[in-house]
Design a protein around this motif. Structure first.
Motif, PDB file in Angstrom:
ATOM      1  N   THR A   1      10.017  50.564 -24.059  1.00 45.48           N
ATOM      2  CA  THR A   1       9.855  51.742 -23.211  1.00 45.48           C
ATOM      3  C   THR A   1      10.291  52.957 -24.002  1.00 45.48           C
TER       4      THR A   1
ATOM      5  N   CYS B   1      -1.293  50.497 -23.388  1.00 43.73           N
ATOM      6  CA  CYS B   1      -0.643  50.730 -22.103  1.00 43.73           C
ATOM      7  C   CYS B   1      -0.914  52.139 -21.583  1.00 43.73           C
ATOM      8  N   LEU B   2      -0.584  52.349 -20.309  1.00 40.56           N
ATOM      9  CA  LEU B   2      -0.728  53.678 -19.719  1.00 40.56           C
ATOM     10  C   LEU B   2       0.326  54.620 -20.280  1.00 40.56           C
TER      11      LEU B   2
ATOM     12  N   HIS C   1       2.151  58.256 -19.440  1.00 40.88           N
ATOM     13  CA  HIS C   1       2.302  59.223 -18.356  1.00 40.88           C
ATOM     14  C   HIS C   1       2.820  60.547 -18.893  1.00 40.88           C
TER      15      HIS C   1
ATOM     16  N   HIS D   1       4.357  64.307 -18.384  1.00 42.07           N
ATOM     17  CA  HIS D   1       5.109  65.147 -17.453  1.00 42.07           C
ATOM     18  C   HIS D   1       5.661  66.347 -18.178  1.00 42.07           C
ATOM     19  N   GLU D   2       6.311  67.205 -17.385  1.00 38.40           N
ATOM     20  CA  GLU D   2       7.029  68.323 -17.974  1.00 38.40           C
ATOM     21  C   GLU D   2       8.491  68.142 -17.589  1.00 38.40           C
ATOM     22  N   ASP D   3       9.402  68.233 -18.552  1.00 37.05           N
ATOM     23  CA  ASP D   3      10.799  68.049 -18.185  1.00 37.05           C
ATOM     24  C   ASP D   3      11.402  69.365 -17.691  1.00 37.05           C
TER      25      ASP D   3
ATOM     26  N   ALA E   1       5.587  59.296 -21.378  1.00 37.90           N
ATOM     27  CA  ALA E   1       6.412  58.099 -21.196  1.00 37.90           C
ATOM     28  C   ALA E   1       5.501  56.887 -21.100  1.00 37.90           C
TER      29      ALA E   1
ATOM     30  N   THR F   1       5.497  52.222 -21.151  1.00 38.19           N
ATOM     31  CA  THR F   1       6.095  50.910 -21.378  1.00 38.19           C
ATOM     32  C   THR F   1       5.011  50.013 -21.940  1.00 38.19           C
TER      33      THR F   1
ATOM     34  N   GLU G   1       3.893  46.361 -23.141  1.00 41.88           N
ATOM     35  CA  GLU G   1       4.329  44.982 -22.958  1.00 41.88           C
ATOM     36  C   GLU G   1       4.030  44.170 -24.198  1.00 41.88           C
TER      37      GLU G   1
ATOM     38  N   LEU H   1      19.578  65.431 -28.439  1.00 39.37           N
ATOM     39  CA  LEU H   1      19.181  64.451 -27.429  1.00 39.37           C
ATOM     40  C   LEU H   1      18.171  65.024 -26.442  1.00 39.37           C
TER      41      LEU H   1
ATOM     42  N   ARG I   1      12.796  58.873 -27.577  1.00 40.06           N
ATOM     43  CA  ARG I   1      13.955  58.140 -27.072  1.00 40.06           C
ATOM     44  C   ARG I   1      13.405  56.870 -26.455  1.00 40.06           C
ATOM     45  N   GLY I   2      13.934  55.745 -26.869  1.00 40.48           N
ATOM     46  CA  GLY I   2      13.328  54.520 -26.387  1.00 40.48           C
ATOM     47  C   GLY I   2      14.278  53.351 -26.354  1.00 40.48           C
ATOM     48  N   THR I   3      13.770  52.255 -25.830  1.00 34.56           N
ATOM     49  CA  THR I   3      14.553  51.036 -25.779  1.00 34.56           C
ATOM     50  C   THR I   3      13.618  49.858 -25.935  1.00 34.56           C
TER      51      THR I   3
ATOM     52  N   TYR J   1      13.044  45.614 -25.262  1.00 35.24           N
ATOM     53  CA  TYR J   1      13.479  44.395 -24.579  1.00 35.24           C
ATOM     54  C   TYR J   1      13.210  43.208 -25.499  1.00 35.24           C
TER      55      TYR J   1
ATOM     56  N   GLN K   1      12.996  69.317 -10.278  1.00 38.84           N
ATOM     57  CA  GLN K   1      12.452  67.978 -10.065  1.00 38.84           C
ATOM     58  C   GLN K   1      12.653  67.592  -8.604  1.00 38.84           C
TER      59      GLN K   1
ATOM     60  N   VAL L   1      11.472  49.329 -15.812  1.00 33.60           N
ATOM     61  CA  VAL L   1      10.496  50.292 -15.323  1.00 33.60           C
ATOM     62  C   VAL L   1       9.191  50.076 -16.066  1.00 33.60           C
TER      63      VAL L   1
ATOM     64  N   ASP M   1       5.200  51.672 -15.881  1.00 35.68           N
ATOM     65  CA  ASP M   1       4.317  52.652 -15.264  1.00 35.68           C
ATOM     66  C   ASP M   1       4.996  53.404 -14.124  1.00 35.68           C
ATOM     67  N   GLU M   2       6.201  53.816 -14.386  1.00 34.69           N
ATOM     68  CA  GLU M   2       6.981  54.653 -13.480  1.00 34.69           C
ATOM     69  C   GLU M   2       7.274  53.994 -12.148  1.00 34.69           C
TER      70      GLU M   2
ATOM     71  N   LEU N   1      17.583  56.825 -21.630  1.00 32.86           N
ATOM     72  CA  LEU N   1      16.534  57.659 -22.213  1.00 32.86           C
ATOM     73  C   LEU N   1      16.676  59.116 -21.756  1.00 32.86           C
TER      74      LEU N   1
END
Lengths: 275, 313, 472
Positions: A21, A47-48, A50, A52-54, A62, A64, A66, A243, A249-251, A253, C130, C251, C253-254, C282
């Motif tokens: 992710t 994968c999808l 997404h 956004h705006e922070d 963003a 994930t 698999e 940061l 930024r990720g992780t 599994y 948000q 998580v 796809d949100e 994150l």
């Protein structure tokens, strides 16, 4: 100047992970000194993604993915038209008053020696904010030796300052810590820098700071190069520190034995004939 | 239920069962080593114990020699050995703590009581007699936990996962204990079927509480293939591989029924069970008992991996 | 400091009506019976304490918070007053947080100064702009109340992050019903046992619009090593929801899922008992292993509700606290029903000067402190301690606020020498759902067991009592 940028991050795993992710801040936006002609984000996985705006106005992607997969690559590519604005950054998306950028963060906390450093500069330059910031810029450029070895992404401003060594991220953190110490709002900018010496292949993106000056607004300071920002700087993301503006930024599994390759290329785009 | 909860229950049972198994091995080894010296020329029962426990490599990293003192310490009390009795009880309680609310009060009391008592043993008993008492206590603790789970748990997936842990570990352990004979040397002047050979088989049977059962089932003197038959193929022998797999298949079927879906774990378990059902002792001995056991342990581990993958992560 | 108001004997020494039965009972009951019951209660708690010991290892003994068997009693009319005040207070807190992360009207109106918010560590810039499901931020609030006379209640602190202690409220009642059935039958006491149901109803009501008709609610704990783990598992049990750790969730796809033996299951509402900092590596602390990577993305996409919302700490900051009366007026157009303790903000020069001159009579607290640590109680402090504190205060004045030393009310309490008055406070739990505000009548009464002590925190020698609100 029209700058062509590609930025590829490739992960290799000895033992494939079951998933990854990540949140990316890799996409520049327009402001008065910069126009994004085109820009593309590409993943090796289907994968999808997404968008956004922070809260700071940065564009985020963003996803994930698999697993299992033994490599994963995240790349962006595009062209940006830039103009020299003498370091003044206007027309940006501002979600907060400048005062927010006086907040301390773990990475930008000033310790006694940074306080000393900042106060010495103040004593020598008096009340003129712009002159004071230029003095910080010059002093850091002089005193901090560029060295990729001793620091890492979690190194704090104080640690890097004690070493007097580091990369652009570290020098920028020190600059920000000192500016905030002097009551000047300052923030971290992640982006790219076009090198005038013709070297286009780079090992990482670039980073610099912006400080807020009454009557001028936000002004870009690049302490690694010892200059105000120019048309060679492409601004991608801002934050209170690394940061907040980190490209990835990720992780992960599962999996093991991760190795990472970053390839950045910043070149002048061929100028298209206009008819 | 949460995968983590199921995982904790499964491993809690496995660790308790493993502690009991270690106690049984140590008990058998003590018996073997207590043989009149006249019988024993070059004896290696302590080395055999380490091999049977499946931790020879780890052991010889720490020690040069497998003698009573070293092996007892390593298998029973060592904190460096993640599979010592002490470590097993520590891990069991750690798992129990994490799923405190999924356990019945009786189960918790059993495991927590065991852990508290374990603290009193410190670095190990000072005499052989005390050590024997310790080993009996370990077996009793396992019985108490097993009994409390059996008697007090609601029959739902929590129970089934907990039982799966028991039987997978037990099948592995039974297979390993049968393999003891492979690792035990018979001195050169001893013949197969001689008194020492006999005594070794008896010790093995006793260690799995099956000596009496043997006599009831076969009404014969101890013969290797009958001992193997009892511990591998006999459904009515509660520790036998066949019996373990009957239970494993039953519990996996219950899970599949409740979830309305089955997968690799169910297929693997049925496959192993079918192969056990279709096996005969003479065939096993022809191919070699040690090889049969080696294959079984691999397949049993594979089932463990399937269960983990399908349910526990 | 004036003499404290005793909730049983009032100001004039006569027994106040709510305490009539209790006073009579205390008169009848032989001291040794009371003492016997006290030990019995301790025994029962120690048995529950076995559960505490599970997590506390060797220091289990210390983890038992002393329980006082004499209940604290409030008349229905007193409670109604409190209930109204609490509802008003929590409505204002929610409106304030929504505004701070949204339109920022209160800042533009100049009611609260900008830099108090933007430079406040409890403010989460990441939450700015948000949306959160149903615009609700503080679903569970623990408002600390103290009393100084028959009619005056003060709010001492608004706990709007992850307030704890509700398990004690429930356990204390359970124990009292077991130990003193006869005393119980002499009163009509409003029940608190429905708290878990009310909490679940609240949490379910705030599920995101995209959630299924029966939203999946989970309780997120940092794990067995957390000091409040007992409460987490206790509540999850009573609510009938899964007690999850960060690693049980992921998580994609949100959307947030939990890992179950039957495969991934969607999670709609997370009652989280983890601090903001650790929720999502994150977004916040990258070294957190307690959280769920990508959780904030799912949250901001509106696919999961976090209770409480991220960033609510800005409302229980002690410097912001001093503006609460103005905040209540600003959003609700009403006079605050519950009083605020007058507060000097040491960040302001005039206030600081006053505080430095009056240290011996004030309580000085750290702005971001909690648990009764790092505070100075002027009237009880030695000259040396005051001087030490003065130095600390001067180096970082913005970190401190000061308040007059309140004479907290007292309640009869079992002590070595028999029954004696001890100072108490009260933490009622206020639940805010999409439909309405719910408050079970009562809360956690904390009592300072040391004679004369005003510090009720369990970490500093405080105990707890059952709190009886009389019905009708």
């Amino acid at each position: 100047m029209r700058i062509r940028i590609s930025h590829a991050t490739t992960y290799h795993y000895d033992t494939p992970p079951t998933g990854v992710t990540q949140v990316l801040r890799l996409t520049p936006r327009n402001h008065d000194g910069q126009y994004v002609a085109h820009w593309r984000v590409d993943l090796s996985d289907n994968c999808l993604v997404h968008q956004h705006e922070d809260a700071f106005g940065n564009i985020t992607h963003a996803f994930t993915a698999e697993g299992p997969f033994s490599t994963l690559s995240v790349s962006v590519e595009g062209e940006v038209e830039t103009q020299d604005t003498h370091g003044i950054v206007s027309g940006t998306i501002e979600r907060f008053p400048p005062g927010l950028y006086l907040r301390e963060t773990d990475l930008t906390q000033a310790d006694a020696s940074i306080v000393d450093f900042a106060e010495t500069a103040r004593a020598a330059n008096g009340g003129d904010t712009l002159a004071l910031l230029h003095a910080l810029l010059a002093a850091l450029n002089r005193e901090i030796t560029f060295d990729t070895d001793p620091t890492h992404t979690a190194t704090t401003a104080a640690e890097a300052f004690a070493l007097r060594r580091g990369v652009c991220q570290d020098v920028t953190h020190i600059f920000i810590a000192a500016a905030r110490q002097l009551g000047i709002p300052a923030r971290y900018v992640g982006g790219h820098f076009y090198r005038a010496d013709g070297v286009t292949a780079q090992e990482a993106g670039h980073a610099w700071a912006e400080a807020h000056i009454e009557n001028l607004g936000w002004v870009g300071f690049d302490p690694t190069n010892g200059i105000s920002t120019t048309a060679a700087h492409v601004r991608v993301a801002v934050g209170l520190d690394y940061l907040g503006a980190a490209p990835v930024r990720g992780t992960r599994y599962g999996g093991a034995g991760e190795s990472l390759k970053v390839a950045v290329n910043v070149a002048q785009a061929r100028v298209q004939a206009q008819t | 239920m949460l995968s983590r909860t199921a995982d904790n229950l499964y491993w809690l049972s496995r660790y308790v069962e493993r502690a009991e198994y270690l106690a049984r091995i140590l008990d058998a080894t003590q018996r073997l080593s207590a043989l009149p010296l006249a019988y024993v020329g070059t004896s290696n029962e302590w080395e055999s114990a380490v091999a049977t426990a499946g931790c020879a490599a780890a052991f010889f990293k720490v020690y040069d020699e497998a003698n009573e003192e070293n092996v007892t310490d390593f298998l029973a009390f060592s904190t460096a050995n993640s599979s010592s009795i002490r470590s097993c009880f520590e891990s069991a309680r750690h798992n129990a703590r994490a799923v405190r609310t999924a356990l019945t009060v009786e189960m918790w009391d059993a495991i927590n009581g065991t852990w508290l008592e374990l603290q009193r043993y410190g670095n190990g008993p000072t005499s052989r007699e005390e050590f024997s008492r310790f080993l009996r206590w370990v077996q009793e603790s396992s019985l108490r936990y097993d009994g409390s789970a059996y008697r007090t748990m609601l029959r739902n997936d929590a129970y089934w996962f907990s039982r799966l842990g028991v039987y997978i570990e037990r099948a592995d352990n039974t297979a390993r204990i049968l393999d003891v004979k492979y690792h035990l040397l018979l001195p050169e002047n001893e013949r197969v079927g001689g008194p020492l050979d006999y005594f070794q088989w008896a010790a093995i049977l006793r260690s799995v509480s099956a000596l009496t059962a043997y006599h009831w089932v076969y009404r014969d003197s101890l013969k290797p293939w009958l001992v193997a038959d009892l511990l591998i193929l006999r459904d009515e022998m509660p520790r036998s591989l066949a019996s373990c797999y009957e239970a494993i298949v039953r519990n996996l079927d219950a899970i599949a029924g409740a979830y309305g879906r089955q997968g690799p774990a169910q297929r693997q378990a049925r496959g192993i069970r079918t192969r056990l059902e279709n096996s005969r002792m003479d065939g096993i001995f022809q191919r070699g008992l040690h090889e049969f056991i080696g294959e079984f342990i691999t397949e049993n581990n594979r089932l463990g991996a399937h269960i983990t993958e399908q349910f526990l992560i | 400091m004036a003499a404290a108001f005793d909730e049983m004997k009032g100001q004039d020494g006569g027994v106040r009506p709510a305490y009539g039965e209790l006073a009579r009972w205390l008169g009848e009951v032989p001291p040794d019976v009371l003492d016997y019951r006290r030990r019995e209660a301790e025994l029962i708690f120690r048995r529950i304490g076995i559960t505490f010991a599970v997590y506390g290892e060797a220091d289990a003994q210390e983890r038992l918070i002393p329980f006082d068997v004499i209940p604290r009693i409030m008349a229905a009319s007193e409670w109604r007053l409190l209930e109204k005040g609490l509802t008003q207070r929590v409505k204002a807190l929610n409106a304030f947080i929504k505004d701070i992360y949204g339109a920022r009207e209160i800042l533009r109106a100049g009611v609260v100064p900008d830099d108090l918010i933007f430079r406040n560590p409890a403010f989460r810039p990441e939450m700015s702009g948000q949306p959160v499901p149903h615009d609700l931020y503080v679903h569970v609030a623990g408002i600390d109340i103290v009393r100084v006379d028959a009619d005056t209640f003060y709010v001492l602190e608004d706990n709007a992050r992850t307030p704890s202690g509700v398990s004690y409220m429930l356990e204390n009642r359970e124990i009292m019903m077991r130990l003193f059935p006869e005393l119980f039958s002499r009163h009509r006491i409003a029940p608190v046992e429905n708290y878990p149901d009310e909490l679940l109803a609240t949490l379910t009501s705030v599920a995101p619009v995209s959630a299924s008709r029966e939203p999946n609610v989970v309780l997120l704990t940092p794990g067995v090593f957390n000091s409040a783990y007992y409460e987490h598992s206790f509540l999850a049990d009573k609510l009938g929801v899964e007690l999850v750790e960060g690693r049980d969730l992921f998580v994609k796809d949100e959307i947030v899922y939990m890992r179950t033996t039957q495969g991934p299951k969607r999670v709609d509402v997370i009652y989280r008992r983890i601090d903001d900092d650790f929720l999502d590596p994150l977004t916040f602390r990258p070294d957190s292993v307690l959280g769920v990577p990508g959780l904030m993305a799912a949250y901001q996409a509106g696919n999961v509700t976090l209770a409480n919302a991220v960033g609510t700490g800005i409302a229980d900051d002690k410097a912001v606290y001093s503006f609460m009366p103005a905040i209540v007026k600003f959003y609700l157009g009403e006079e605050p029903l519950l009083k605020n303790v007058p507060t000097w903000r040491c960040r302001e020069e005039e206030h600081l000067a006053y505080v430095l001159d009056h240290l011996h009579e004030l309580v000085v607290k750290e702005v971001h402190g909690s648990g009764g640590y790092g505070m100075l109680i002027g009237p009880a402090a030695s000259k040396v301690a005051i001087e030490q504190f003065r130095a600390k205060l001067k180096t970082a004045p913005k970190n401190f606020i000061a308040q007059p030393t309140l004479a907290l009310s007292t309640c009869p309490t079992c002590v070595e020498a028999g029954v004696a008055p001890r100072h108490v406070d009260l933490r009622p739990f206020v639940l805010t759902g999409r439909d309405r505000v719910r408050i079970v009548p009562g809360g956690l009464t904390r009592v300072a067991l040391k004679e004369g002590s005003l510090v009720v925190n369990s970490s500093q020698g405080g105990g707890t009592k059952d709190t009886w609100v009389l019905d009708g």
